[in-house]
Scaffold this motif. Structure first.
Motif, mmCIF file in Angstrom:
data_model
loop_
_atom_site.group_PDB
_atom_site.id
_atom_site.type_symbol
_atom_site.label_atom_id
_atom_site.label_comp_id
_atom_site.label_asym_id
_atom_site.label_seq_id
_atom_site.Cartn_x
_atom_site.Cartn_y
_atom_site.Cartn_z
ATOM 1 N N THR A 95 0.836 -1.203 0.000
ATOM 2 C CA THR A 95 0.000 0.000 0.000
ATOM 3 C C THR A 95 0.872 1.255 0.000
ATOM 4 O OG1 THR A 95 -1.719 -1.195 1.182
ATOM 5 C CG2 THR A 95 -1.888 1.191 1.184
ATOM 6 N N VAL A 103 0.636 4.209 -2.835
ATOM 7 C CA VAL A 103 0.342 5.627 -2.610
ATOM 8 C C VAL A 103 1.481 6.494 -3.163
ATOM 9 C CG1 VAL A 103 1.224 6.092 -0.288
ATOM 10 C CG2 VAL A 103 -0.928 7.006 -0.911
ATOM 11 N N ASP A 133 -4.848 -1.287 -2.358
ATOM 12 C CA ASP A 133 -3.798 -0.545 -3.059
ATOM 13 C C ASP A 133 -4.372 0.380 -4.123
ATOM 14 O OD1 ASP A 133 -2.189 -2.030 -1.516
ATOM 15 O OD2 ASP A 133 -1.153 -3.080 -3.134
ATOM 16 N N THR A 146 -7.218 1.851 -4.063
ATOM 17 C CA THR A 146 -7.777 3.009 -3.368
ATOM 18 C C THR A 146 -6.657 3.956 -2.933
ATOM 19 O OG1 THR A 146 -9.597 1.621 -2.622
ATOM 20 C CG2 THR A 146 -9.270 3.692 -1.442
ATOM 21 N N ALA A 147 -5.531 3.395 -2.497
ATOM 22 C CA ALA A 147 -4.407 4.234 -2.069
ATOM 23 C C ALA A 147 -3.873 5.056 -3.248
ATOM 24 C CB ALA A 147 -3.306 3.359 -1.488
ATOM 25 N N GLU A 187 -6.423 7.804 -3.864
ATOM 26 C CA GLU A 187 -6.426 8.878 -2.859
ATOM 27 C C GLU A 187 -5.322 9.883 -3.185
ATOM 28 O OE1 GLU A 187 -8.698 9.081 -0.533
ATOM 29 O OE2 GLU A 187 -9.510 7.051 -0.581
ATOM 30 N N GLY A 231 -3.145 8.788 3.256
ATOM 31 C CA GLY A 231 -3.652 7.983 2.134
ATOM 32 C C GLY A 231 -3.600 6.500 2.483
ATOM 33 N N THR A 232 -2.499 6.078 3.113
ATOM 34 C CA THR A 232 -2.390 4.667 3.516
ATOM 35 C C THR A 232 -3.470 4.337 4.546
ATOM 36 O OG1 THR A 232 -0.011 4.775 3.150
ATOM 37 C CG2 THR A 232 -0.814 2.925 4.452
ATOM 38 N N SER A 244 -6.916 4.270 3.056
ATOM 39 C CA SER A 244 -7.211 3.078 2.252
ATOM 40 C C SER A 244 -7.491 1.882 3.164
ATOM 41 C CB SER A 244 -6.071 2.774 1.284
ATOM 42 O OG SER A 244 -4.995 2.163 1.961
ATOM 43 N N ASN A 256 -7.490 -3.586 -5.982
ATOM 44 C CA ASN A 256 -7.630 -4.015 -4.583
ATOM 45 C C ASN A 256 -7.682 -5.532 -4.464
ATOM 46 O OD1 ASN A 256 -7.682 -1.350 -3.840
ATOM 47 N ND2 ASN A 256 -9.887 -1.230 -3.496
#
Ligand code: ASP
Length: 410
Positions: A86, A90, A298, A300-301, A304, A331-332, A335, A381
């Motif tokens: 992750t 990011v 990941d 999503t990270a 973000e 961000g991490t 997520s 993800n």
């Protein structure tokens, strides 16, 4: 006719549904939405499976592990890999947004009322993992709490020993029943995927996508790169595994994730792909995958990071080194805290924006195309979850490499 239909590999039928759906959506536009209920029906069927499947297969996973030290080791490995991948995701998102400047040249007139998400307290989040009322956790579909309860029940069964044999067998039978239902539900996938794609393609025609094509391209390319390079390297170096069989084995789950935009919703399919196509043992996959679908995001990270920087660029806000660091950290965390349901990442974006001090109105610009971005991030993800599941199984001697390298059966 049924025979020749069922002879076509499932992933080909699902992929066919996807392509046809896009065509129908492009031709009929918004009116293609009339067939959306077929997609909703399919999604409801898989959602129906999540709670019983996660609970039963996780209890069975724990009872089949018996050794508590092994379980702790697998859990720790999974969490370390989740955090590591992750953090890379990011960072990759930041690099893409800084280099390609997706928000440059966008005019903003936005005045949206946006609900913000408060930073959850770490202690509160941890305490909340233990369900005060397991039945409420089941009813609300709180996956983390269900995971905790299932692990506790599984460990207790191991301690009770012979007296609990009948209950253990009952849970095993229950898990098998859920796998059987998953098989049946997957036969609906080609139709569900077709309907959902027709609706999405009809709703988001090219005209709405074009102005935001840069951010869409950034998110998609970063996601693909992360899957090929980061996951590819971990699979090869840590797992000693080939890439092609991995991606072939999980394609069903990827297509369902892409169209449903829900990692939790895709879970039954992800578990099935891992066990039947990748040869991951039931004990590992029923433990690592539900956990991953809840905390490891990941895609999503990546999103973000890109979306936050996109909004900064669009509003002409200069970001400094400290801001990028905050984006990596928050961000991490964001997520990890994102639920595996459609659109959850957009809500968590408010958390990142608040922490970095960016205008929340920016959400309004990305909200319009969030579904399209959600499709990419959800796919990554579940790809990340599956990859970590495979390498952990390999390191524990719980991966059947013959099955992994053979063409997918499901
Ligand atoms: N839809 C994503 C998922 O289920 C979460 C998100 O919105 O980022 O994995």
């Amino acid at each position: 006719m049924w025979k020749s239909w069922s002879e076509i590999k499932l992933w080909k039928r699902i992929a066919g549904g996807l392509v046809l759906g896009v065509i129908v959506g492009a031709i009929f536009g918004e009116s293609a939405g009339v067939i959306k209920p077929i997609g909703t029906l399919f999604i409801n069927f898989i959602k129906m499976l999540i709670v019983p499947l996660v609970f039963l297969s996780l209890v069975v996973g724990v009872t089949s592990l018996k050794d508590p030290a092994k379980m702790g080791r697998i859990g720790l490995k999974a969490i370390c890999w989740y955090l590591f991948t992750t953090a890379i995701a990011v960072t990759l998102g930041i690099i893409f947004a800084v280099v390609f400047q997706p928000g440059a040249g966008i005019d903003i007139v936005a005045d949206a009322a946006v609900k913000t998400k408060a930073m959850p307290s770490v202690v509160g989040t941890l305490l909340n993992i233990i369900p005060k009322n397991p039945m409420a956790a089941f009813a609300q579909g709180n996956i983390l709490q269900i995971i905790a309860f299932a692990i506790i029940v599984g460990i207790a069964i191991n301690f009770v020993g012979a007296k609990a044999d009948s209950v253990e067998r009952m849970f095993e039978a229950g898990a098998e029943i859920m796998y059987k239902i998953t098989h049946g539900v997957m036969e609906l996938a080609p139709f569900g995927v077709f309907a959902l794609m027709a609706w999405v393609a009809g709703k988001y025609g090219l005209s709405i996508l074009l102005p935001l094509i840069k951010i869409i391209a950034c998110v998609y390319v970063a996601c693909i790169l992360h899957a090929l390079v980061t996951y590819g390297l971990v699979l090869k170096i840590y797992g000693g595994l080939k890439l092609a069989p991995f991606f072939k084995g999980i394609i069903d789950a990827q297509i369902v994730a892409f169209t449903s935009t829900s990692s939790s919703g895709t879970l039954p399919v992800t578990i099935r792909c891992a066990q039947e196509n990748l040869g991951v043992s039931k004990s590992i996959s029923s433990f690592v995958l539900p956990l991953g679908a809840t905390v490891n995001m990941d895609g999503t990270a990546i999103y973000e990071a890109i979306a936050a920087i996109f909004i900064a660029q669009a509003f002409g806000v200069q970001l400094g080194g400290g801001d990028y660091f905050t984006i990596i950290l928050v961000g991490t965390l964001a997520s990890i805290g994102t639920a595996g349901v459609p659109g959850a990442g957009l809500i968590m974006l408010t958390l990142v924006l608040t922490q970095v001090g960016l205008p929340l109105e920016g959400i309004a610009i990305v909200a319009g195309i969030d579904r399209v971005l959600d499709m990419a991030r959800t796919t990554i993800n579940i790809t990340g979850d599956s990859m970590i599941n495979a390498v952990i199984a390999k390191s524990e001697g719980e991966l059947n490499e013959e099955v992994y390298n053979a063409p997918p059966v499901a």
